[in-house]
Design an enzyme around this catalytic site. Sequence first.
Site, mmCIF file in Angstrom:
data_model
loop_
_atom_site.group_PDB
_atom_site.id
_atom_site.type_symbol
_atom_site.label_atom_id
_atom_site.label_comp_id
_atom_site.label_asym_id
_atom_site.label_seq_id
_atom_site.Cartn_x
_atom_site.Cartn_y
_atom_site.Cartn_z
ATOM 1 N N LYS A 278 2.338 8.509 -4.622
ATOM 2 C CA LYS A 278 3.099 9.476 -5.629
ATOM 3 C C LYS A 278 2.208 9.487 -6.744
ATOM 4 O O LYS A 278 2.129 10.242 -7.560
ATOM 5 C CB LYS A 278 4.461 9.144 -5.527
ATOM 6 C CG LYS A 278 5.392 9.456 -4.399
ATOM 7 C CD LYS A 278 6.850 9.019 -4.892
ATOM 8 C CE LYS A 278 7.089 7.899 -5.254
ATOM 9 N NZ LYS A 278 6.927 6.577 -4.251
ATOM 10 N N ARG B 259 16.238 8.075 -7.070
ATOM 11 C CA ARG B 259 16.011 7.134 -6.027
ATOM 12 C C ARG B 259 17.207 6.959 -4.948
ATOM 13 O O ARG B 259 16.943 6.593 -3.904
ATOM 14 C CB ARG B 259 15.851 5.728 -6.573
ATOM 15 C CG ARG B 259 14.788 4.640 -6.198
ATOM 16 C CD ARG B 259 13.637 5.083 -5.936
ATOM 17 N NE ARG B 259 12.706 3.958 -5.888
ATOM 18 C CZ ARG B 259 11.708 3.621 -6.550
ATOM 19 N NH1 ARG B 259 11.360 4.440 -7.469
ATOM 20 N NH2 ARG B 259 10.912 2.523 -6.412
ATOM 21 N N ARG C 215 -5.466 -2.354 0.014
ATOM 22 C CA ARG C 215 -5.378 -2.552 -1.492
ATOM 23 C C ARG C 215 -5.378 -3.735 -1.891
ATOM 24 O O ARG C 215 -6.070 -4.253 -2.738
ATOM 25 C CB ARG C 215 -4.367 -1.462 -1.841
ATOM 26 C CG ARG C 215 -4.587 -1.179 -3.497
ATOM 27 C CD ARG C 215 -3.865 0.011 -3.596
ATOM 28 N NE ARG C 215 -2.361 -0.035 -3.725
ATOM 29 C CZ ARG C 215 -1.506 0.932 -3.933
ATOM 30 N NH1 ARG C 215 -2.149 2.010 -3.608
ATOM 31 N NH2 ARG C 215 -0.192 0.531 -4.037
ATOM 32 N N ARG D 297 0.782 -6.295 -9.062
ATOM 33 C CA ARG D 297 2.157 -6.072 -8.965
ATOM 34 C C ARG D 297 2.934 -7.156 -8.297
ATOM 35 O O ARG D 297 2.727 -7.802 -7.357
ATOM 36 C CB ARG D 297 2.593 -4.870 -8.482
ATOM 37 C CG ARG D 297 2.251 -3.537 -9.566
ATOM 38 C CD ARG D 297 2.621 -2.197 -8.799
ATOM 39 N NE ARG D 297 4.015 -2.164 -8.303
ATOM 40 C CZ ARG D 297 4.587 -0.973 -8.201
ATOM 41 N NH1 ARG D 297 4.076 0.192 -8.233
ATOM 42 N NH2 ARG D 297 5.858 -1.075 -7.570
ATOM 43 N N ARG E 126 11.131 -2.946 0.094
ATOM 44 C CA ARG E 126 11.187 -1.764 -0.641
ATOM 45 C C ARG E 126 11.274 -0.411 0.467
ATOM 46 O O ARG E 126 11.915 0.572 0.026
ATOM 47 C CB ARG E 126 9.795 -1.681 -1.772
ATOM 48 C CG ARG E 126 10.028 -2.686 -2.825
ATOM 49 C CD ARG E 126 8.669 -3.109 -3.461
ATOM 50 N NE ARG E 126 7.995 -1.657 -3.917
ATOM 51 C CZ ARG E 126 6.692 -1.641 -4.188
ATOM 52 N NH1 ARG E 126 5.926 -2.652 -3.800
ATOM 53 N NH2 ARG E 126 6.130 -0.512 -4.770
#
Length: 191
Positions: free
Chosen positions: A16, A91, A130, A138, A149
Amino acid sequence: MTSKNIIFLGAPGAGKGTQAAMLAKELQIPTISTGDILRKEIASATPLGLEVKALVDNGKLVSDELVLRLVEKRLSSEDCARGFILDGFPRNVDQAKDLDALLSKLEKAIGFVIFLDVPHDAILKRLAERKAADGSKRADDGEEVVKDRLRTYEEQTAPLLPYYRSRQLLKEIDGTASMEVVRQKIGEIFS
Ligand code: AMP
């Protein structure tokens, strides 16, 4: 003309942020990422940052009231007059209802909701790659927190899909394709 007031929906790691940034540049409108705003507040150790740090670091949602205040402030700014992209808000369904009320107060309306569809196993693979490649900085990118999450996403955010689909606002895009292909498909919505 349909308004350039756009929402990006998708699980964490679906792409996103990347796609929102590219589209924002193309359409010359700002992106409002509630996650980015919160991370900046945390990095600057503001009172708000200190208040939300533990929640954000552990992949838990912060309160609806708090994010709504941030979004209201941003959407009321002059630079959002010609359009905006929301990334990470709403959200949950309560936030979506808050947003509806806020937009009608500001005499605006949502033009499109772009859903980047990526299965969870592909997301876990991507995030692991990644992290291995560039060492994600992060605090909420550890494997266990990412799983939390994703669970939060399923329970709270996925119900937004039928919410917007029933209003004919939802554009579903296969987010497993390459970044460039996804970008083109999103571009077609606006051509
Ligand atoms: P994101 O960058 O969108 O993945 O957001 C990172 C973190 O910020 C989330 O895991 C939440 O802790 C918090 N956050 C971001 N947006 C929201 C929101 N709309 N409502 C509640 N918490 C949020």
